[in-house]
Design an enzyme around this catalytic site. Structure first.
Site, PDB file in Angstrom:
ATOM      1  N   SER A  94      45.091  46.452  42.432  1.00  0.00           N
ATOM      2  CA  SER A  94      44.314  47.274  41.494  1.00  0.00           C
ATOM      3  C   SER A  94      43.673  48.386  42.303  1.00  0.00           C
ATOM      4  CB  SER A  94      43.229  46.395  40.854  1.00  0.00           C
ATOM      5  OG  SER A  94      42.251  47.182  40.209  1.00  0.00           O
TER       6      SER A  94
ATOM      7  N   TYR B 105      36.380  40.047  41.002  1.00  0.00           N
ATOM      8  CA  TYR B 105      37.663  40.724  40.774  1.00  0.00           C
ATOM      9  C   TYR B 105      38.024  41.599  41.979  1.00  0.00           C
ATOM     10  CZ  TYR B 105      41.180  43.443  38.117  1.00  0.00           C
ATOM     11  OH  TYR B 105      42.326  44.038  37.669  1.00  0.00           O
TER      12      TYR B 105
END
Lengths: 278, 271
Positions: A155, A168
């Site tokens: 990401s 995350y």
């Protein structure tokens, strides 16, 4: 003639979103697919996760392309289930060439509000799940004379810090560490390993109230709309767009999986509308 | 149906090596080509540089694909020369979509005056890239339909390789500088939907690398040769491997990829 004729690809999180898109794009290029998805809810995830019907839809769309697909409900946190799914897929489809470790979850909270359960679910799925996926697949890849290609979905949060995403961001940075080790360890077998780093993608993981609220803390919880959030997403990107589509990530995966990138390994590839360089 | 039908690409250093490969690969995908090359020697460069005949060969190979090509001899160190080449090319081919700043030299190793080698490689490999973007960005912006620019850096744009000569240090400095240019242009051109990325090849099988001088230089300094080993068990990669990465970056497959440093290096920088 597709770029992946005769190849078999293993895709995790394949029921919908980016995973389904990868399955379809890889199939369009000629690959057969081994698909897994949890198809069930995880307690700390604030949006509805994929269902068995979603996975069935992926099966339909791949079969509509005249490609074969072996789909199983399996949890990337469960080594035995993953290994069984990959082994069964290879038994039916004959080989394994490409791995797309795509399965992932999202949740959001300030540091002091991230519960042990949120932390553990995130690390177990988005980091340990990636390791377990590759571990289950590597023996099959090593059996090939010509090597293989592994693409790990990280990401922009695997490159930059982002508020309210401690767990995350840690998991997605960890995926980069795995990619680097895998690239080194598997290079002698001509197995290439790279990570993709999407910005906001137009999928159910993003298009939900929890995400809208996170990106519009200025609005009352539960009131931010898709357009409100879109205005905030726009500011993340350098190109004047709110989000990218799943197929944009799939196109990068196809590039990395194919002979177009036969000497690309150990690379972090952002598909992020310039978010990281902004 | 190619990925670049109806597009026009401007390529520097197109007479041979990676530049010719880019011209041919982009033409295979449907693009017409504006090609420039110096086609002449620079004194500090210890291997023979491309010739007018080389550029003519690129023209032949693109035309054999039924694509159009406008080729001219131009020096990337001269902004007016590049502007003229772009003007002529756009006048004949109608538009501009893709810019590949590929031209480069490698004057490392034995040298009479390190300062001259340094200056030459900075002029060609850094200022030449800056000139290439300056000569084209206005056309892309005024056209108003976005665009894709790829700057050719190197593994030496990410790591401190290149040895201790003036030319080698200049090469590494220039290739790192290209990354800075890419990041600046990615920011300033994004509002116009113009994407800017760099590629970072490891050793490529071209006349810039495969020549008597370079091979001797590598053989004489085992620390350099050792540092040049790839992670994947391949000694060298082919020009088409760089071209394939460029096709990804400049096509709609990479429509939201910008500001990226993309190594095509057999894992060289991941070691």
């Amino acid at each position: 003639m597709g770029m992946l004729e005769g190849k078999v690809a293993f895709v995790t999180g394949a029921a919908r979103g980016q995973g389904r898109s990868h399955a379809i794009r890889l199939a369009q290029e000629g690959a057969d697919i081994i698909a897994v998805d949890l198809c069930s809810q995880i307690g700390t995830v604030p949006y509805p996760m994929a269902t068995p019907e979603d996975l069935q839809q992926t099966v339909k769309e791949v079969e509509a392309l005249d490609r074969r697909i072996v789909a199983t409900q399996a949890d990337v946190r469960d080594t035995a289930a993953l290994t069984a799914a990959v082994d069964e897929g290879v038994a039916q489809l004959g080989r394994l060439d490409v791995v797309a470790a795509n399965a992932g979850i999202a949740s959001y909270a300030a540091i002091e509000d991230i519960s042990d359960e949120m932390w553990d679910d995130m690390i177990a799925t988005n980091l340990s799940g990636v390791f377990k996926t590759v571990r289950a697949a590597v023996p099959h890849l090593k059996a090939n004379d010509g090597g293989g290609s592994i693409v790990l979905t990280s990401s922009t949060a695997g490159i930059m810090g982002m508020a309210h995403l401690s767990h995350y961001v840690a998991a997605k940075h960890g995926v980069v560490g795995l990619m680097k080790v895998f690239a080194i360890e598997l290079a002698p077998h001509m197995i290439r390993v790279n990570s993709v780093h999407p910005t906001t993608v137009n999928t159910d993981m993003v298009q939900n109230q929890g995400t809208y609220d996170l990106f519009r803390p200025d609005l009352a919880p539960g009131t931010a709309t898709r357009d409100d959030a879109g205005d905030a997403f726009l500011t993340l990107n350098l190109l004047p767009i709110k989000w990218v589509e799943p197929v944009d990530i799939s196109n990068a995966v196809v590039f990395l999986a194919s002979d177009m990138a036969r000497y690309v390994t150990g690379v972090q590839l952002p598909v992020d509308a310039g978010s990281v360089v902004k | 149906m190619g990925k670049l039908e109806g597009k026009v690409a401007f390529i520097t250093g197109a007479a041979r090596g990676q530049g010719r490969s880019h011209a041919v690969r982009l033409a295979q995908e449907g693009a017409d080509i504006i090609a420039v090359d110096l086609c002449s020697q620079i004194d500090t460069v210890p291997y023979p540089m491309a010739t007018a005949e080389d550029l003519q060969q690129t023209v032949k190979e693109v035309e054999a694909l039924d694509r159009r090509i406008v080729a001219s001899e131009a020096d990337v160190r001269s902004l007016p020369a590049l502007q003229q080449a772009v003007r002529d090319g756009v006048a004949q081919l109608g538009r501009l979509d893709i810019v590949l700043a590929n031209a480069g030299i490698a004057p490392m190793g034995a040298e009479e005056d390190p300062s001259v080698s340094w200056q030459d490689v900075i002029d060609v490999n850094l200022t030449g890239v800056w000139n290439t973007v300056r000569a084209t960005e206005t056309v892309l912006v005024e056209q108003g339909q976005g665009g894709a620019i790829v700057l050719t850096s190197s593994t030496a744009g990410l790591k401190g390789i290149g040895g201790d000569s003036g030319g080698g240090q200049g090469y590494t400095a220039a290739k790192h500088g290209v990354v800075g240019l890419m990041r600046s242009f990615a920011n300033t051109l994004a509002p116009h939907r113009i994407r800017v990325n760099t590629i970072h090849p490891t050793g490529v099988n071209t006349p810039m690398v495969v020549n008597e001088f370079m091979q001797t230089w590598l053989a004489e300094d085992p620390t350099i040769a050792g540092a040049m080993t790839n992670l994947l068990p391949v000694e060298m990669i082919e020009a088409v491997d760089i071209s394939n990465a460029i096709v990804f970056l400049v096509s709609d497959d990479g429509r939201y990829v910008t500001g990226v440093t993309l190594p095509v290096d057999a894992g060289f920088t991941a070691k």
